[in-house]
Design a protein around this motif. Sequence first.
Motif, PDB file in Angstrom:
ATOM      1  N   TYR A   1       0.843  -1.196   0.000  1.00 50.17           N
ATOM      2  CA  TYR A   1       0.000   0.000   0.000  1.00 50.17           C
ATOM      3  C   TYR A   1       0.880   1.249   0.000  1.00 50.17           C
ATOM      4  O   TYR A   1       1.757   1.408   0.851  1.00 50.17           O
ATOM      5  N   LYS A   2       0.641   2.118  -0.958  1.00 50.36           N
ATOM      6  CA  LYS A   2       1.405   3.353  -1.087  1.00 50.36           C
ATOM      7  C   LYS A   2       0.792   4.437  -0.206  1.00 50.36           C
ATOM      8  O   LYS A   2      -0.224   5.041  -0.551  1.00 50.36           O
ATOM      9  N   LEU A   3       1.424   4.666   0.938  1.00 48.13           N
ATOM     10  CA  LEU A   3       0.943   5.700   1.856  1.00 48.13           C
ATOM     11  C   LEU A   3       1.162   7.083   1.258  1.00 48.13           C
ATOM     12  O   LEU A   3       0.305   7.964   1.354  1.00 48.13           O
ATOM     13  N   THR A   4       2.327   7.286   0.661  1.00 47.11           N
ATOM     14  CA  THR A   4       2.659   8.508  -0.075  1.00 47.11           C
ATOM     15  C   THR A   4       3.468   8.092  -1.294  1.00 47.11           C
ATOM     16  O   THR A   4       3.721   6.894  -1.515  1.00 47.11           O
ATOM     17  N   LYS A   5       3.907   9.054  -2.071  1.00 44.66           N
ATOM     18  CA  LYS A   5       4.696   8.753  -3.260  1.00 44.66           C
ATOM     19  C   LYS A   5       5.961   7.981  -2.921  1.00 44.66           C
ATOM     20  O   LYS A   5       6.394   7.102  -3.681  1.00 44.66           O
ATOM     21  N   ASN A   6       6.551   8.274  -1.768  1.00 43.44           N
ATOM     22  CA  ASN A   6       7.836   7.674  -1.403  1.00 43.44           C
ATOM     23  C   ASN A   6       7.794   6.854  -0.121  1.00 43.44           C
ATOM     24  O   ASN A   6       8.830   6.638   0.517  1.00 43.44           O
ATOM     25  N   LEU A   7       6.604   6.413   0.266  1.00 43.92           N
ATOM     26  CA  LEU A   7       6.465   5.604   1.483  1.00 43.92           C
ATOM     27  C   LEU A   7       5.436   4.507   1.254  1.00 43.92           C
ATOM     28  O   LEU A   7       4.305   4.787   0.866  1.00 43.92           O
ATOM     29  N   GLU A   8       5.861   3.243   1.480  1.00 43.24           N
ATOM     30  CA  GLU A   8       4.983   2.097   1.273  1.00 43.24           C
ATOM     31  C   GLU A   8       5.033   1.170   2.485  1.00 43.24           C
ATOM     32  O   GLU A   8       6.059   1.067   3.159  1.00 43.24           O
ATOM     33  N   VAL A   9       3.933   0.460   2.706  1.00 45.90           N
ATOM     34  CA  VAL A   9       3.908  -0.605   3.693  1.00 45.90           C
ATOM     35  C   VAL A   9       3.538  -1.897   2.971  1.00 45.90           C
ATOM     36  O   VAL A   9       2.627  -1.915   2.142  1.00 45.90           O
ATOM     37  N   TRP A  10       4.292  -2.947   3.236  1.00 46.84           N
ATOM     38  CA  TRP A  10       4.047  -4.251   2.640  1.00 46.84           C
ATOM     39  C   TRP A  10       3.599  -5.220   3.733  1.00 46.84           C
ATOM     40  O   TRP A  10       4.106  -5.165   4.859  1.00 46.84           O
ATOM     41  N   ALA A  11       2.705  -6.134   3.383  1.00 47.36           N
ATOM     42  CA  ALA A  11       2.259  -7.153   4.339  1.00 47.36           C
ATOM     43  C   ALA A  11       2.043  -8.458   3.598  1.00 47.36           C
ATOM     44  O   ALA A  11       1.377  -8.497   2.556  1.00 47.36           O
ATOM     45  N   GLY A  12       2.608  -9.537   4.135  1.00 49.26           N
ATOM     46  CA  GLY A  12       2.466 -10.847   3.514  1.00 49.26           C
ATOM     47  C   GLY A  12       3.793 -11.558   3.429  1.00 49.26           C
ATOM     48  O   GLY A  12       4.716 -11.291   4.202  1.00 49.26           O
ATOM     49  N   GLN A  13       3.898 -12.442   2.475  1.00 51.61           N
ATOM     50  CA  GLN A  13       5.116 -13.239   2.285  1.00 51.61           C
ATOM     51  C   GLN A  13       5.879 -12.741   1.073  1.00 51.61           C
ATOM     52  O   GLN A  13       5.341 -12.680  -0.034  1.00 51.61           O
ATOM     53  N   THR A  14       7.140 -12.399   1.273  1.00 57.40           N
ATOM     54  CA  THR A  14       7.977 -11.923   0.188  1.00 57.40           C
ATOM     55  C   THR A  14       9.430 -11.976   0.632  1.00 57.40           C
ATOM     56  O   THR A  14       9.743 -12.370   1.762  1.00 57.40           O
ATOM     57  N   LYS A  15      10.344 -11.566  -0.249  1.00 58.91           N
ATOM     58  CA  LYS A  15      11.759 -11.560   0.095  1.00 58.91           C
ATOM     59  C   LYS A  15      12.038 -10.514   1.175  1.00 58.91           C
ATOM     60  O   LYS A  15      11.512  -9.399   1.118  1.00 58.91           O
ATOM     61  N   LEU A  16      12.886 -10.880   2.112  1.00 55.77           N
ATOM     62  CA  LEU A  16      13.345  -9.924   3.105  1.00 55.77           C
ATOM     63  C   LEU A  16      14.402  -9.010   2.457  1.00 55.77           C
ATOM     64  O   LEU A  16      15.047  -9.387   1.475  1.00 55.77           O
ATOM     65  N   PRO A  17      14.604  -7.816   2.997  1.00 52.37           N
ATOM     66  CA  PRO A  17      15.570  -6.870   2.415  1.00 52.37           C
ATOM     67  C   PRO A  17      17.007  -7.226   2.778  1.00 52.37           C
ATOM     68  O   PRO A  17      17.685  -6.504   3.510  1.00 52.37           O
TER      69      PRO A  17
END
Length: 402
Positions: free
Chosen positions: A121-137
């Motif tokens: 979910y794109k909170l702003t143009k340059n800020l996102e929150v991800w939730a679920g299963q995916t690659k860790l950073p």
Amino acid sequence: MRLGIVALFISLITLSANAQQISYEYGEGLTIQSKDSNYKLLLSGRIQTLFVSEKPSNVGEAWVNELSIRRARIKMDGHVFSPKLVYKLEFGLSERDRIIRTDQYDSKKVPNFILDAVLKYKLTKNLEVWAGQTKLPGNRERVVSSQSLQIVDRSQVNSIFNLDREIGVQLRAKQSYGKMVVKQIGSLSLGEVRNSMFTNLGGNHYVARVEFLPFGEFKSKGDYFESDLKREAKPKLSFGLTYSYNDKAVRQTSTGRYLINSSGAYMQHDLATVLVDALIKYKGFSTTFEYANKTAVGDHSSIAENVGSSLIDSSGRTYFTGQGINLQSGYLFKNNFEVAGRYTRVTPDRAKSFKAQNEYTLALSKYIVGHTLKMQADVSYIDFDGTPSDEIRYRIQLEIGF
């Protein structure tokens, strides 16, 4: 699984019936978009066919040849309700795609075909929150798609020290300071690898990453695909630093064996990992560097090599801790042939961990349609510390996307 496939086809039919646009572009996939543009689905897939011939390090052993489907993937991504709510689903269909060591959980028939299932979910143009299963950073080599590699497959530094995929939440931000771009990622996950169906056996997994791009963004997000396919007209550099703290880890590696003590209980030990990487691209040249250091927090005692210590399980196995470096460089000619080389060194903290080794690799690639359609070959010489015989490996791989 069957219900999921049925639901997918129903969704495709429903979306297609109301779609304003249906298009296909090779290298991108099939795009279906609703009339109001609030719903979008991009469907794509790829196959890697791999031939390997290697001479094992054990003295007297014959050459071993293998032909396999290394990876077979189906991916769906797009947005729902609004372009701000993005999703990604990816499935691994080949046998090697689905392998995660589960030991006594084998009887549970854990379905490991789901690689990614994440909402963004794109909170702003340059800020996102991800939730679920995916690659860790984690390390750059792991986060780069296996479709977008410069050499047939990733290095031993990645195999031993990568953080892989987990279920959790991530917060991702980006800022610009003149030409320089800074990216930050924070992650909180369960520490139980992907597709976990069980009670959390240890603690949580905390990861933080920061990236600096002093000369600005790469073309087409080129900091996350290998080879300078976009032929950067000006030098581009990305420097990344990751810190991972896995509280009460229970596996040898991110996807490795569970460690069981003499009482039959899961071993639990805190693991800290530092990952450093850098990438440079300029006019067809590309160079990447990675360093990894993984430690067992608070236990460096002399009993660390003995069964019964807090780091050695009942079968004599231990956590894969130690250090590794990886240096890789290549040049892409104007006819889209590329020559690349890689040097890898991994060193364990203790003898019962992985084998210390140097690996030297020379690779040749022909890009027909970027990373979507390509042929790659490489030869590697693996020098194991303290062994009478080393290993030679040849690989040829065809990548086809659709």
